[in-house]
Write a protein that holds these residues in place. Structure first.
Motif, PDB file in Angstrom:
ATOM      1  N   MET A   5      -0.743  -3.030   6.618  1.00 10.98           N
ATOM      2  CA  MET A   5      -0.678  -1.804   7.394  1.00 10.98           C
ATOM      3  C   MET A   5      -0.385  -2.248   8.778  1.00 10.98           C
ATOM      4  SD  MET A   5      -1.249   1.196   6.147  1.00 10.98           S
ATOM      5  CE  MET A   5      -2.110   2.289   7.035  1.00 10.98           C
TER       6      MET A   5
ATOM      7  N   TYR B 169     -22.946  -3.083  23.216  1.00 10.76           N
ATOM      8  CA  TYR B 169     -22.171  -2.900  24.497  1.00 10.76           C
ATOM      9  C   TYR B 169     -22.768  -1.824  25.185  1.00 10.76           C
ATOM     10  CZ  TYR B 169     -18.503  -1.138  27.304  1.00 10.76           C
ATOM     11  OH  TYR B 169     -17.852  -0.428  28.459  1.00 10.76           O
TER      12      TYR B 169
ATOM     13  N   MET C 164       0.844  -1.362  -0.087  1.00  7.01           N
ATOM     14  CA  MET C 164      -0.165   0.011   0.120  1.00  7.01           C
ATOM     15  C   MET C 164       0.931   1.360  -0.028  1.00  7.01           C
ATOM     16  SD  MET C 164      -2.420   1.370   2.956  1.00  7.01           S
ATOM     17  CE  MET C 164      -3.788   0.103   3.178  1.00  7.01           C
ATOM     18  N   LEU C 165       2.151   1.268   0.416  1.00  9.17           N
ATOM     19  CA  LEU C 165       2.851   2.235   0.536  1.00  9.17           C
ATOM     20  C   LEU C 165       3.914   2.373  -0.364  1.00  9.17           C
ATOM     21  CD1 LEU C 165       3.504   2.355   4.679  1.00  9.17           C
ATOM     22  CD2 LEU C 165       1.810   3.723   3.319  1.00  9.17           C
TER      23      LEU C 165
ATOM     24  N   ASP D 180     -18.067 -17.245  24.454  1.00  8.11           N
ATOM     25  CA  ASP D 180     -17.412 -15.971  24.466  1.00  8.11           C
ATOM     26  C   ASP D 180     -18.537 -14.903  24.830  1.00  8.11           C
ATOM     27  OD1 ASP D 180     -14.587 -15.898  22.227  1.00  8.11           O
ATOM     28  OD2 ASP D 180     -14.832 -16.054  24.328  1.00  8.11           O
ATOM     29  N   LEU D 181     -19.602 -14.965  24.255  1.00 12.47           N
ATOM     30  CA  LEU D 181     -20.569 -13.810  24.123  1.00 12.47           C
ATOM     31  C   LEU D 181     -21.079 -13.655  25.661  1.00 12.47           C
ATOM     32  CD1 LEU D 181     -21.635 -11.736  22.467  1.00 12.47           C
ATOM     33  CD2 LEU D 181     -23.341 -13.148  21.675  1.00 12.47           C
TER      34      LEU D 181
ATOM     35  N   ALA E  48     -18.441 -12.134  27.650  1.00 16.97           N
ATOM     36  CA  ALA E  48     -18.087 -10.953  27.566  1.00 16.97           C
ATOM     37  C   ALA E  48     -19.482  -9.736  28.268  1.00 16.97           C
ATOM     38  CB  ALA E  48     -18.348 -10.466  26.184  1.00 16.97           C
ATOM     39  N   GLU E  49     -20.652 -10.650  28.382  1.00 13.51           N
ATOM     40  CA  GLU E  49     -21.762  -9.734  28.695  1.00 13.51           C
ATOM     41  C   GLU E  49     -21.589  -9.879  30.274  1.00 13.51           C
ATOM     42  OE1 GLU E  49     -25.258 -11.249  25.604  1.00 13.51           O
ATOM     43  OE2 GLU E  49     -25.407 -11.586  27.837  1.00 13.51           O
TER      44      GLU E  49
ATOM     45  N   MET F 191     -19.179  -8.614  19.591  1.00 16.34           N
ATOM     46  CA  MET F 191     -20.361  -7.641  19.971  1.00 16.34           C
ATOM     47  C   MET F 191     -19.895  -6.226  19.380  1.00 16.34           C
ATOM     48  SD  MET F 191     -21.667  -6.759  23.806  1.00 16.34           S
ATOM     49  CE  MET F 191     -21.538  -8.259  24.420  1.00 16.34           C
TER      50      MET F 191
ATOM     51  N   ALA G 293     -15.179 -10.618  21.375  1.00 17.60           N
ATOM     52  CA  ALA G 293     -16.404 -11.432  21.422  1.00 17.60           C
ATOM     53  C   ALA G 293     -17.377 -11.472  20.526  1.00 17.60           C
ATOM     54  CB  ALA G 293     -17.064 -11.479  22.896  1.00 17.60           C
TER      55      ALA G 293
ATOM     56  N   SER H 165     -22.123   4.972  29.398  1.00 18.63           N
ATOM     57  CA  SER H 165     -20.968   4.911  28.574  1.00 18.63           C
ATOM     58  C   SER H 165     -21.300   6.023  27.621  1.00 18.63           C
ATOM     59  CB  SER H 165     -21.004   3.533  27.674  1.00 18.63           C
ATOM     60  OG  SER H 165     -22.081   3.301  27.036  1.00 18.63           O
TER      61      SER H 165
ATOM     62  N   TYR I 236     -20.430  -1.947  19.255  1.00 19.72           N
ATOM     63  CA  TYR I 236     -20.275  -0.853  20.293  1.00 19.72           C
ATOM     64  C   TYR I 236     -21.736  -0.546  20.722  1.00 19.72           C
ATOM     65  CZ  TYR I 236     -19.919   3.259  22.968  1.00 19.72           C
ATOM     66  OH  TYR I 236     -19.902   4.186  23.923  1.00 19.72           O
TER      67      TYR I 236
ATOM     68  N   PHE J  49     -12.615  -6.135  24.873  1.00 16.06           N
ATOM     69  CA  PHE J  49     -12.795  -7.593  25.061  1.00 16.06           C
ATOM     70  C   PHE J  49     -14.533  -7.955  24.300  1.00 16.06           C
ATOM     71  CE2 PHE J  49     -16.089  -7.016  28.422  1.00 16.06           C
ATOM     72  CZ  PHE J  49     -16.036  -6.019  28.805  1.00 16.06           C
ATOM     73  N   TRP J  50     -15.144  -6.910  24.397  1.00 20.01           N
ATOM     74  CA  TRP J  50     -16.521  -7.343  23.934  1.00 20.01           C
ATOM     75  C   TRP J  50     -16.527  -7.419  22.409  1.00 20.01           C
ATOM     76  CZ3 TRP J  50     -17.136  -2.367  21.167  1.00 20.01           C
ATOM     77  CH2 TRP J  50     -16.656  -1.496  21.825  1.00 20.01           C
TER      78      TRP J  50
ATOM     79  N   GLN K 287     -18.733 -10.189  31.934  1.00 21.06           N
ATOM     80  CA  GLN K 287     -17.691  -9.114  32.140  1.00 21.06           C
ATOM     81  C   GLN K 287     -18.089  -7.606  32.070  1.00 21.06           C
ATOM     82  OE1 GLN K 287     -14.470 -10.007  33.197  1.00 21.06           O
ATOM     83  NE2 GLN K 287     -14.417  -7.741  33.760  1.00 21.06           N
ATOM     84  N   ILE K 288     -19.186  -7.504  31.181  1.00 19.58           N
ATOM     85  CA  ILE K 288     -19.455  -5.886  31.080  1.00 19.58           C
ATOM     86  C   ILE K 288     -20.189  -5.940  32.422  1.00 19.58           C
ATOM     87  CG2 ILE K 288     -21.246  -4.347  30.110  1.00 19.58           C
ATOM     88  CD1 ILE K 288     -20.650  -6.066  27.440  1.00 19.58           C
TER      89      ILE K 288
END
Lengths: 202, 78
Positions: free
Chosen positions: B1, B20, A1-2, A180-181, A184-185, B15, B13, A134, B17, B9-10, A187-188
């Motif tokens: 690149m 989230y 690319m460069l 994983d999902l 993640a939930e 997800m 996994a 958030s 934004y 982390f979300w 953890q949130i």
């Protein structure tokens, strides 16, 4: 690319302003009426008033002052309400993902993603604290800060018991989560509840 | 690149934004004190109806898929 870089960089730079994009930090105050449009309207139709364009209903963007202003203007909005609209304050501390960020007048233009945490607005000796779920904070060169969040509550509206219960529940879910999902939930959940907890105690 | 910098982390996994952010907002809403909590819960409701289209005509909308973002989605099936 460069590989093309040297070829592109050595091309002549056009002095025509239209092909040079201004940085958003250097944009001057936008005028609220478009003079070219009005001139062409008057040529075609001198007897009627030119129609107002949407930009003329909006207040123009405040220009970037040459000296650092003494206060920042904060616009703190939520999807359902506008908490603070163009309020002049001395400092705001925003909960960015990189840590608590203090914003003073003359702050470098920044776009910060926010994590669940406390936003404190300092005006003279008063400090108003909100817990944000958030969101994002945009700090512009003209010392205007736009803070957007989905949910924001004053800290005294948070219920201690629900926070403790939620924290316990999600810590347990993190350990027992399979996909994983789900992890993640969970953890949130842990992050948000621990932020709520420290908001209540701090 | 440049290689992908550390993703949250979300996102790792799968997800987005928005998902989230909505989960965070729902969790905060559930931790409010009483009069505020009921007001907030009304804000959380999402109404939608889904119809699948076949040969240019909508079929009778059937079961709406349950959204993972919120446990409190109310949907109107018309």
């Amino acid at each position: 690319m460069l590989r093309q870089a040297t070829r592109i960089l050595s091309r002549p730079v056009f002095s025509n302003r239209l092909s040079v994009r201004a940085l958003s930090t250097e944009v001057p105050a936008t005028p609220s009426t478009d003079s070219t449009f009005i001139d062409s309207w008057k040529k075609v139709n001198p007897n009627m008033e030119p129609p107002k364009t949407p930009s003329s209903f909006m207040s123009p963007r405040p220009p970037t002052p040459s000296t650092i202003p003494s206060k920042i203007t904060v616009n703190f909005v939520l999807p359902y309400a506008s908490e603070l609209a163009t309020k002049e304050v001395d400092m705001v501390i925003i909960p960015a993902t990189t840590g608590q960020m203090g914003v003073l007048p003359g702050h470098v233009p920044t776009i910060a993603e926010l994590k669940p945490g406390i936003l404190s607005v300092h005006e003279g000796n008063d400090v108003t604290k909100y817990f944000l779920s958030s969101g994002f904070a945009f700090i512009h060169a003209n010392s205007v800060a736009d803070i957007i969040a989905v949910e924001a509550v004053p800290v005294d509206r948070i219920d201690q018991n629900s926070v403790q219960k939620g924290l316990a529940e999600f810590t347990q879910k993190v350990n027992s989560a399979s996909t994983d999902l789900e992890k993640a939930e969970a953890q949130i959940g842990v992050d948000v509840h621990s932020a709520l907890n420290s908001a209540l105690s701090g | 690149m440049a290689s992908n910098a550390a993703v949250p982390f979300w996102r790792a996994a799968g997800m987005t934004y928005i998902t989230y952010s909505n989960i965070c907002a729902n969790l905060v809403r559930n931790c409010l004190k009483e009069p505020y909590k009921t007001e907030a819960l009304t804000r959380e409701k999402v109404h939608f109806s889904i119809a699948t289209w076949k040969e240019g005509k909508p079929e009778k909308p059937g079961n709406c898929p349950l959204s993972r973002t919120s446990d409190r989605v109310d949907f109107t099936v018309s």
